[in-house]
Each structure stands twice: as C-alpha cells, then as structure tokens.
Design a protein around this motif. Structure first.
Motif, PDB file in Angstrom:
ATOM      1  N   ARG A   1       0.841  -1.179   0.000  1.00 18.02           N
ATOM      2  CA  ARG A   1       0.000   0.000   0.000  1.00 18.02           C
ATOM      3  C   ARG A   1       0.883   1.237   0.000  1.00 18.02           C
ATOM      4  O   ARG A   1       0.920   1.979   0.962  1.00 18.02           O
TER       5      ARG A   1
ATOM      6  N   THR B   1       4.583  -5.575  -3.646  1.00 21.19           N
ATOM      7  CA  THR B   1       4.871  -5.462  -2.223  1.00 21.19           C
ATOM      8  C   THR B   1       6.361  -5.611  -1.953  1.00 21.19           C
ATOM      9  O   THR B   1       7.081  -6.233  -2.734  1.00 21.19           O
TER      10      THR B   1
ATOM     11  N   THR C   1       3.762  -1.030   6.117  1.00 22.07           N
ATOM     12  CA  THR C   1       3.432  -1.785   7.326  1.00 22.07           C
ATOM     13  C   THR C   1       4.704  -1.960   8.150  1.00 22.07           C
ATOM     14  O   THR C   1       5.816  -1.737   7.660  1.00 22.07           O
ATOM     15  N   GLU C   2       4.535  -2.391   9.398  1.00 20.20           N
ATOM     16  CA  GLU C   2       5.702  -2.643  10.251  1.00 20.20           C
ATOM     17  C   GLU C   2       6.587  -3.732   9.646  1.00 20.20           C
ATOM     18  O   GLU C   2       7.812  -3.641   9.710  1.00 20.20           O
ATOM     19  N   GLU C   3       5.964  -4.755   9.061  1.00 23.18           N
ATOM     20  CA  GLU C   3       6.723  -5.833   8.428  1.00 23.18           C
ATOM     21  C   GLU C   3       7.548  -5.295   7.248  1.00 23.18           C
ATOM     22  O   GLU C   3       8.724  -5.630   7.085  1.00 23.18           O
ATOM     23  N   GLU C   4       6.936  -4.449   6.433  1.00 24.16           N
ATOM     24  CA  GLU C   4       7.643  -3.869   5.289  1.00 24.16           C
ATOM     25  C   GLU C   4       8.808  -2.991   5.760  1.00 24.16           C
ATOM     26  O   GLU C   4       9.891  -3.019   5.170  1.00 24.16           O
TER      27      GLU C   4
END
Length: 166
Positions: free
Chosen positions: A2, A95, A53-56
């Motif tokens: 995103r 992503t 995101t936190e993971e990204e």
C-alpha cells in the motif's frame, strides 16, 4: 503494498507562494529576510510519501543493512529506494516482500530473518519514507566488482561500492 503517495508538491508550492509574497496592509509586497529562505530548506513534508506496514519497514531495514554492509545512512537508503522503486514499477511485484523474495532477484533475502537492524537503518528508512531519495530512480544495483548489470541496464550513479541502474 500500500504505497500511498501524497501530492505534497502542489501544496508546498502554494504555501511557499503565500509565505514568500505576503501583502502588507498598504498593498506593497513584504519580502522575507534572507534567514527565512534558509529555514525553508529544513521544511519536511508532514506526511510520509510511502505508507508501509511494520513488516515492510523491518524488511527494508534488514535488506538495507545486509546489502549496504558498512555503508552510511545514504548507502542504506539507496538500497531501500531501489526496493520501493520496484514496487511502483509494473515489471515487478507490488509489495516489499514479493520484490525481495522474487526468484533470481535479491539472493540475500533468504538471510534477512537473521539480520539485525541499526540506527543508521532507522534513519535511512525515515529519510526514504519522507521522500528524500526519490531522485534515485534505480531498479537495480550491484557491487562495483560485478559489472553484470552494466551490460543490460542504464547506469544511473555509484555510491559506497555499488553501481545503480535503471
């Protein structure tokens, strides 16, 4: 992914015009002092241009540290920007995770789970998220020892032991 880019350029331009050319009560232009112009360089966008995101964010910090090695904040940021550039390019997945783990691309991605991040990676990620490295349009990089990509891609710049290509 995103990735959400905000149109900060137009808003910034409008604000700059309003600040630079304010009109006083008599109708004459009130130009700011020289010190005012120096302060304008330190203005950062209020919102990041990349929403991750936190993971990204963790993956970007890990790949930045792993690929950039002993490079400084700028070297780590250039590596991160390549990943984000790929996310926005139609020839690559959308992503961060898919880009990093795409077959025959980031061969070191399998080792990321063991990578510890650094303060330099935190700073680089912040810089990248707020658009400081969008001038880097590279989609590939390699160590200056390899020179494989130079045969098939357009050279952009070199930094800290890496050549970057589009």
């Amino acid at each position: 992914m995103r990735i959400k880019k905000y149109i900060v350029g137009v808003a910034t331009s409008v604000c700059m015009c309003l600040l630079l050319f304010s009109i006083d009560v008599h109708g004459s232009e009130a130009l700011p002092t020289a010190g005012f112009y120096a302060d304008l360089e330190s203005i950062e966008p209020a919102e990041p241009i990349y929403i991750l995101t936190e993971e990204e964010q963790l993956l970007l910090k890990q790949i930045g540290v792993h690929e950039a090695g002993e490079m400084d904040v700028e070297g780590i940021a250039h590596v991160m920007q390549v990943v984000l550039n790929r996310c926005e390019d139609e020839r690559f997945p959308d992503t961060v995770s898919e880009v990093l783990f795409q077959k025959h691309q980031f061969t070191t991605a399998k080792q990321l789970a063991r990578m510890k991040t650094t303060e330099a990676a935190d700073e680089a990620l912040s810089d990248v998220m707020f658009g400081e490295y969008t001038h880097n349009e590279a989609l590939y990089f390699e160590s200056m020892k390899g020179k494989v990509w130079s045969r098939i891609h357009t050279y952009q710049f070199s930094y800290g032991g890496h050549d970057f290509y589009k």
